[in-house]
Design an enzyme around this catalytic site. Structure first.
Site, PDB file in Angstrom:
ATOM      1  N   CYS A   2       0.826  -1.183   0.000  1.00 48.51           N
ATOM      2  CA  CYS A   2       0.000   0.000   0.000  1.00 48.51           C
ATOM      3  C   CYS A   2       0.871   1.248   0.000  1.00 48.51           C
ATOM      4  O   CYS A   2       2.085   1.170  -0.132  1.00 48.51           O
ATOM      5  CB  CYS A   2      -0.904   0.002   1.240  1.00 48.51           C
ATOM      6  N   ILE A  54      -4.370  -9.913   1.919  1.00 46.83           N
ATOM      7  CA  ILE A  54      -4.701 -10.859   2.977  1.00 46.83           C
ATOM      8  C   ILE A  54      -5.875 -10.301   3.771  1.00 46.83           C
ATOM      9  O   ILE A  54      -5.907  -9.106   4.076  1.00 46.83           O
ATOM     10  CB  ILE A  54      -3.488 -11.100   3.906  1.00 46.83           C
TER      11      ILE A  54
END
Length: 644
Positions: A2, A54
């Protein structure tokens, strides 16, 4: 994987700054197109763009956690985390068993915070992954942050009157900073190395936390930084067939374990595949954990500059679907300004352009790929690592005579065989080796760089690392230098920036602390053999992978992913390069007349100036985008399939 953006301030007006950080966060939208959020209290603002891998539905960021299990916005801890922790499942089980830790998600981010709470700063040493993160402890009013051991994930910071800003993307800080000043030493180092070495950037006001460091900082204070990872190469002798076999087995086992953990995700993971042993090994091992693996290869139509055929043979041998993307010179010219914008600082590695195209192609099929970066640095893969063996006779020459040999080499015309050997043989290792890329030498810079400072050399970058390795063998010392120069300055920057520009995560199983533990013990004779063309590199790794890598790759000479700019700058790219030089507003920094003459000499003469020309062109494009504002690449909105 990110993009984070944070502010720590002592002015108690963090809420008032949340809006400006929200706007600046758009500059890193490509790093995390799945979701965006901003959180603040009176001390900090955390902004986040998420690319989810995830626990897709629950592991939102900024993440909140407290020992009692609270995940409300006013919980004790807040986390902004860029990267992946590959051993998070094992750490999670240990935290639950030993401390009764409570978790609200199935993600790896929450494990970082819990580990920090129970183990303190030592938790960072237990993380296997790529990461840059910030943890705000509201109870202690303390910000703790860290960057992974090898520098896979970036973390920039910029102190200012309002506090300290942190970001995954330098461009976010530029958006908030207003005017910035060029760092002249960084420019000089860039022209020597083809990248800006850490911790500097091309702007004086913005710096990077170095690889393998952690830090603490309180509102209104300066960060206190500590190195938690100091790589040491400690070759251990192996004797007899059984000792060698045990070493090869340890290498195979630790690589298989690393790849297995790097394949953990709730999305599809593919593999980059070249014609070399490193990417072939990661792809072959990844296939064991994903039978439907897709491999991606890029290349060129020009003979001698493509590994597509070898990669295709490898893909067939290991049984994976194979996607090929061929790159043409007009595509490179069209794409380069946009790529330079994504880079934040200039990196003049031509290989990043084909990487851009294969990353774009791969992102249409998968959300992450594994690749072979780091194998050469850890296992002794670069041909130049054999240089100490070939230069060994010079070590026996008395110092005065050796110095005279170096002076004689300066009188030999360029291009004459033996000139460079004589020049390098006259130098000590500390003087001659400063990493894998060597673009402009000091004496060449004086004719191009307006404010050339002869007191500034590469030794001011490498001296501290050479001091740490005084008693090591020369190859280990070179590997150590590359970890702190070439690897984190070039290889990992282009790997992160170019793939994340396409919202694609690149995972590098060789750059794992457990893999390094094994690789660091390999003795010299198991890394480098021979001083001539019959010698080899990465010997122990090749032996360890005999049962993994197809035979046609195992002992193949390293091609090094060359890009045919030497030919293209004489033909297809000549007019394009001349136009960049003509339009550039960098004459106060560079002698543009000398640059034009270099281009002409390259086009018509026998000398190859392509790498130096390319390094200058990339800087001119960067300056035109970042400083002049004259070049404005069209930034695409991330648009990718939603089913992956």
């Amino acid at each position: 994987m990110c993009g984070l953006l944070g502010l720590l301030t002592a002015r108690a007006d963090a809420p008032d700054r949340a809006g400006s950080l929200t706007d600046a966060l758009r500059c890193s939208r490509h790093r995390g197109p799945d979701e965006t959020d901003v959180w603040h209290n009176q001390d900090v603002v955390f902004g986040f763009n998420r690319l989810a891998f995830i626990d897709l539905a629950n592991s939102h960021q900024p993440l909140h956690w407290a020992p009692d299990g609270s995940d409300s916005a006013d919980a004790r801890y807040a986390l902004a985390f860029n990267g992946e922790i590959y051993n998070y499942l094992e750490l999670r089980e240990e935290l639950i068993a030993d401390h009764g830790a409570r978790f609200n998600t199935e993600g790896d981010g929450e494990v970082i915070v819990a580990a920090y709470h129970y183990w303190g700063a030592d938790a960072v040493r237990r993380l296997r992954g790529m990461f840059a993160f910030l943890i705000w402890d509201a109870e202690q009013r303390l910000l703790f942050g860290a960057r992974d051991p090898f520098g896979i994930k970036p973390l920039y910071y910029m102190p200012g009157p309002d506090g300290i800003l942190f970001a995954s993307e330098k461009k976010c800080l530029q958006e908030l900073a207003g005017s910035l000043s060029l760092d002249q030493p960084a420019l000089q180092h860039y022209l020597m190395l083809q990248y800006v070495p850490e911790p500097a950037t091309m702007h004086r006001e913005i710096r990077r936390f170095e690889s393998g460091t952690q830090f603490t900082v309180r509102p209104g204070e300066d960060p206190v930084t500590e190195r938690y990872f100091s790589p040491v190469f400690s070759p251990t002798p192996v004797s007899g067939p059984s000792g060698k076999a045990a070493l090869y087995e340890r290498i195979t086992d630790v690589l298989r374990d690393s790849v297995a953990k790097h394949m953990r995700a709730d999305v599809t993971i593919g593999a980059f595949l070249s014609g070399g042993i490193d990417s072939t090994a990661t792809a072959a091992l990844a296939k064991e954990f994903n039978p439907d693996l897709i491999a991606f290869t890029t290349g060129f139509e020009r003979e001698g500059y493509s590994e597509v055929d070898v990669a295709a043979e490898s893909a067939e041998a290991i049984g994976v679907r194979h996607v090929i993307r061929t790159v043409k010179p007009d595509e490179m010219m069209d794409a380069l300004p946009l790529i330079v914008w994504y880079l934040d600082d200039p990196v003049a590695d031509p290989a990043l352009v084909p990487l851009w195209f294969i990353a774009r192609e791969a992102r249409q099929h998968v959300k992450a790929v594994v690749s072979g970066e780091g194998a050469d640095e850890l296992f002794g893969g670069y041909t130049i690592y054999r240089e100490p063996l070939s230069l060994a006779p010079f070590e026996k020459v008395p110092g005065g005579l050796r110095k005279a040999m170096g002076q004689i080499s300066t009188r030999i015309p360029d291009g004459i065989r033996g000139k460079d050997l004589l020049r390098r043989g006259a130098l000590s290792l500390e003087q001659r080796y400063y990493g894998n890329a060597r673009i402009f030498r000091e004496e060449q810079l004086a004719g191009v760089l307006r404010q050339y400072d002869p007191r500034r050399s590469t030794q001011e970058i490498t001296a501290q690392w050479y001091r740490q390795s005084q008693d090591w063998d020369p190859v280990a010392r070179m590997q150590h230098i590359d970890l702190f120069t070439w690897l984190r300055g070039d290889i990992l920057v282009k790997a992160d920036k170019v793939t994340m520009a396409n919202s694609l995560e690149l995972r590098v199983p060789f750059l794992d602390p457990e893999v390094f533990k094994v690789a660091s013990t390999i003795p010299l004779e198991e890394k480098i053999t021979g001083t001539n063309a019959s010698g080899t590199t990465k010997y122990a790794l090749r032996k360890a992978l005999e049962s993994v890598v197809p035979a046609h790759v195992l002992h193949r000479r390293k091609l090094g992913f060359p890009v045919p700019i030497r030919h293209w700058l004489r033909d297809e790219m000549y007019d394009w390069a001349a136009a960049i030089i003509r339009d550039s507003q960098t004459d106060h920094l560079l002698d543009l007349g000398a640059v034009r003459r270099m281009l002409e000499d390259h086009r018509t003469g026998p000398h190859d100036h392509s790498r130096r020309i390319w390094t200058l062109l990339v800087f001119m494009l960067w300056h035109g985008i970042t400083v002049e504002g004259r070049i404005r690449p069209e930034i695409p909105e991330p648009q990718y399939p939603v089913h992956i």
